[in-house]
Design a protein around this motif. Structure first.
Motif, PDB file in Angstrom:
ATOM      1  N   UNK A 175      35.252  41.950  38.162  1.00 30.69           N
ATOM      2  CA  UNK A 175      36.367  41.137  37.677  1.00 30.69           C
ATOM      3  C   UNK A 175      37.465  42.015  37.115  1.00 30.69           C
ATOM      4  N   UNK A 176      37.091  42.997  36.306  1.00 28.53           N
ATOM      5  CA  UNK A 176      38.080  43.883  35.689  1.00 28.53           C
ATOM      6  C   UNK A 176      37.390  45.167  35.274  1.00 28.53           C
ATOM      7  N   UNK A 177      37.876  46.314  35.744  1.00 33.57           N
ATOM      8  CA  UNK A 177      37.224  47.592  35.392  1.00 33.57           C
ATOM      9  C   UNK A 177      37.381  47.905  33.905  1.00 33.57           C
ATOM     10  N   UNK A 178      36.388  48.591  33.364  1.00 34.37           N
ATOM     11  CA  UNK A 178      36.499  49.126  32.010  1.00 34.37           C
ATOM     12  C   UNK A 178      36.516  48.096  30.909  1.00 34.37           C
ATOM     13  N   UNK A 179      35.829  46.953  31.083  1.00 37.62           N
ATOM     14  CA  UNK A 179      35.796  45.952  30.016  1.00 37.62           C
ATOM     15  C   UNK A 179      34.928  46.441  28.860  1.00 37.62           C
ATOM     16  N   UNK A 180      35.334  46.138  27.642  1.00 42.50           N
ATOM     17  CA  UNK A 180      34.513  46.485  26.488  1.00 42.50           C
ATOM     18  C   UNK A 180      33.671  45.273  26.084  1.00 42.50           C
ATOM     19  N   UNK A 181      32.843  45.460  25.061  1.00 44.64           N
ATOM     20  CA  UNK A 181      31.898  44.418  24.656  1.00 44.64           C
ATOM     21  C   UNK A 181      32.567  43.243  23.962  1.00 44.64           C
ATOM     22  N   UNK A 182      33.866  43.365  23.629  1.00 44.75           N
ATOM     23  CA  UNK A 182      34.541  42.284  22.936  1.00 44.75           C
ATOM     24  C   UNK A 182      34.998  41.187  23.890  1.00 44.75           C
ATOM     25  N   UNK A 222      45.148  32.219  29.036  1.00 40.49           N
ATOM     26  CA  UNK A 222      44.152  32.949  29.807  1.00 40.49           C
ATOM     27  C   UNK A 222      44.706  33.480  31.106  1.00 40.49           C
ATOM     28  N   UNK A 223      43.997  34.416  31.681  1.00 39.20           N
ATOM     29  CA  UNK A 223      44.313  34.950  32.992  1.00 39.20           C
ATOM     30  C   UNK A 223      43.055  34.856  33.817  1.00 39.20           C
ATOM     31  N   UNK A 224      43.156  34.385  35.045  1.00 43.64           N
ATOM     32  CA  UNK A 224      41.984  34.319  35.907  1.00 43.64           C
ATOM     33  C   UNK A 224      42.271  35.024  37.212  1.00 43.64           C
ATOM     34  N   UNK A 225      41.261  35.616  37.799  1.00 41.01           N
ATOM     35  CA  UNK A 225      41.393  36.308  39.072  1.00 41.01           C
ATOM     36  C   UNK A 225      40.491  35.633  40.083  1.00 41.01           C
ATOM     37  N   UNK A 226      41.045  35.272  41.232  1.00 39.10           N
ATOM     38  CA  UNK A 226      40.268  34.677  42.307  1.00 39.10           C
ATOM     39  C   UNK A 226      39.845  35.747  43.296  1.00 39.10           C
ATOM     40  N   UNK A 227      38.680  35.555  43.896  1.00 40.13           N
ATOM     41  CA  UNK A 227      38.244  36.451  44.968  1.00 40.13           C
ATOM     42  C   UNK A 227      37.630  35.625  46.075  1.00 40.13           C
ATOM     43  N   UNK A 228      38.027  35.881  47.301  1.00 38.63           N
ATOM     44  CA  UNK A 228      37.444  35.185  48.446  1.00 38.63           C
ATOM     45  C   UNK A 228      36.463  36.125  49.126  1.00 38.63           C
ATOM     46  N   UNK A 229      35.267  35.630  49.407  1.00 40.71           N
ATOM     47  CA  UNK A 229      34.287  36.386  50.171  1.00 40.71           C
ATOM     48  C   UNK A 229      34.186  35.771  51.562  1.00 40.71           C
ATOM     49  N   UNK A 230      34.415  36.562  52.567  1.00 38.76           N
ATOM     50  CA  UNK A 230      34.268  36.072  53.927  1.00 38.76           C
ATOM     51  C   UNK A 230      33.006  36.698  54.504  1.00 38.76           C
ATOM     52  N   UNK A 231      31.950  35.907  54.647  1.00 38.24           N
ATOM     53  CA  UNK A 231      30.669  36.413  55.093  1.00 38.24           C
ATOM     54  C   UNK A 231      30.598  36.296  56.610  1.00 38.24           C
ATOM     55  N   UNK A 232      30.395  37.409  57.287  1.00 40.16           N
ATOM     56  CA  UNK A 232      30.385  37.435  58.748  1.00 40.16           C
ATOM     57  C   UNK A 232      28.998  37.776  59.270  1.00 40.16           C
ATOM     58  N   UNK A 233      28.617  37.164  60.361  1.00 37.75           N
ATOM     59  CA  UNK A 233      27.379  37.515  61.043  1.00 37.75           C
ATOM     60  C   UNK A 233      27.563  38.853  61.766  1.00 37.75           C
ATOM     61  N   UNK A 234      26.642  39.779  61.601  1.00 38.20           N
ATOM     62  CA  UNK A 234      26.814  41.088  62.226  1.00 38.20           C
ATOM     63  C   UNK A 234      26.930  40.998  63.754  1.00 38.20           C
TER      64      UNK A 234
END
Length: 479
Positions: A338-345, A462-474
């Protein structure tokens, strides 16, 4: 129709009046304890018990330097809660002899600010509570399941709790009559089997979600049971960006359903406009709130209120989503950062889309009780840093996923967290760049490519990030 609605309103008002006149009924099992109510923000509390020769003083919290001397049968069993903001009196190790009428006075500025009376029944047994199940017409039958019902000399009292005060009031006493105590309820409540069974009209259920049956023999309470409608109240968070279309789902009887919104009250008879409207969904009982275009003024709390439940949505307005794509083969594993380098807060939540405008939560770094959808059980892992991994990809996993990062310890949105240096111009097409959408494609046989995005949510922003996963058959390897 008007006559029916008027009758329902009259019934509600009559029961409110009765509720305010009668002592509140309190039921407890032998050997348990009871709190004789609380006084909020009062100077001190005084509690009395009714006796044949008048009231007996049980406790007075104003006499802090003097010992309270309750009646002999209560000595050693009375505890005073002396918190200055929450005054109360406890009676522990209850016996059947403790049944009776009690009164508490809340004193403030040398004046009785509140005077409350309770009738306590200490019963030999508490029967396990049961849920009410309504029929297709919205009514139901409820039964008192005590083994003492029907025995010689025993009778049944039914109590109901009136929304929104939830104070127990007498509904029916089989030792007097099988008709409801209030004549206006005749026709809405029918007693059968000498009072052991009640048939309730849907009108009654709309106002009284909880019932108690009490079995007595003379003045002795043999048993009691709580019979209730399950609590369907929910609370959800929704993270959206300007310009999006949002659907807030709610299912119920549209005639008695309304929405409370930051822009005012809406029901199914409210005219449609460009702000928001209620639209019946594919299911006959679906009354979703549609917000066609989200703007700044739409952030806030939305409540779908029905007679038997309430659903509350907290809508947070976020900066424009960044759309990120990944392509992977069926059977592979895929990780989303989601986001690199997140801290525990920071707190990370992941959602996946189930319908066009509807998402379901699939992970929360601060809440292990999140229910994982059945098709993802044992196939999804969320690390403390917010990295989401899905194992053994299937065609059904091809959909939109959204992550939200919440920073509960920062007051301001930090736009500097977006690291433009990590993004290469070659990662953007002209069309995608013009819409502030980044497209990252992970080819089946290429090296891993992390999703580059940094998001922060603070307070009600807030800020939200969307991600699409396209799953392909080999397929076959290219030559």
């Amino acid at each position: 129709m008007t006559c029916i609605k008027f009758t329902e309103l009259l019934l509600f008002l009559l029961l409110k009046k009765v509720s305010s006149q009668e002592p509140e009924t309190v039921l407890r099992e032998n050997g348990t304890s009871v709190v004789m109510g609380y006084c909020f923000g009062a100077d001190y509390i005084v509690v009395y018990r009714s006796a044949p020769d008048g009231e007996q003083l049980l406790g007075n919290s104003s006499k802090k330097n003097l010992p309270n001397t309750p009646p002999a049968d209560l000595q050693g069993r009375i505890l005073m809660n002396e918190d200055e903001n929450l005054l109360g009196m406890h009676i522990i190790e209850l016996t059947e002899l403790d049944s009776g009428i009690y009164r508490r006075e809340c004193w403030q500025n040398h004046t009785v600010a509140k005077n409350h009376t309770e009738q306590l029944f200490v019963c030999k047994e508490e029967i396990s509570p049961e849920e009410i199940h309504m029929n297709n017409e919205g009514g139901t039958e409820i039964r008192c399941n005590s083994a003492s019902v029907g025995l010689e000399g025993n009778f049944v009292r039914w109590y109901q709790e009136l929304h929104p005060d939830y104070k127990s009031t007498l509904l029916l006493d089989s030792s007097v009559s099988l008709e409801p105590v209030i004549k206006e309820m005749q026709g809405f409540v029918e007693a059968r089997e000498n009072g052991a069974l009640l048939v309730l009209h849907k009108t009654v259920l709309q106002n009284f979600p909880q019932y108690y049956c009490v079995v007595l023999k003379g003045k002795t309470c043999l048993s009691f049971q709580n019979i209730y409608l399950p609590d369907r109240s929910e609370s959800k968070e929704v993270f959206v960006s300007k310009g999006e279309r949002v659907v807030l789902n709610c299912t119920g009887n549209g005639e008695h359903l309304q929405w409370e919104t930051p822009l005012g009250q809406i029901n199914n008879s409210s005219p449609s406009n460009n702000q928001m409207y209620i639209s019946a969904g594919r299911e006959p009982a679906s009354f979703s709130l549609i917000i066609p275009v989200i703007s700044d003024k739409h952030s806030g709390t939305y409540s779908c209120i029905a007679p038997l439940f309430e659903i509350e949505y907290s809508l947070f307005l976020c900066p424009q989503n960044t759309l990120l794509k990944k392509v992977a083969c069926k059977g592979e594993n895929v990780s989303l950062e989601c986001s690199p380098g997140l801290d525990n807060h920071k707190r990370v939540q992941w959602y996946r889309r189930v319908q066009q405008e509807t998402y379901e939560i699939i992970g929360d770094t601060n809440d292990e009780s999140v229910i994982i959808p059945n098709d993802l059980k044992d196939r999804v892992k969320l690390s403390d840093s917010g990295l989401l991994t899905i194992f053994g990809l299937d065609i059904k996993d091809e959909r939109m996923y959204k992550c939200v990062v919440i920073n509960e310890f920062v007051d301001n949105l930090n736009t500097e967290d977006y690291n433009d240096e990590d993004m290469n111009e070659d990662d953007f097409s002209d069309e995608e760049h013009s819409n502030d959408i980044a497209s990252f494609v992970k080819h089946p046989r290429s090296s891993d490519l992390s999703i580059l995005a940094s998001v922060v949510m603070t307070g009600t922003t807030g800020v939200s990030t969307d991600a699409i996963f396209q799953v392909l058959t080999p397929g076959p390897d290219p030559e």
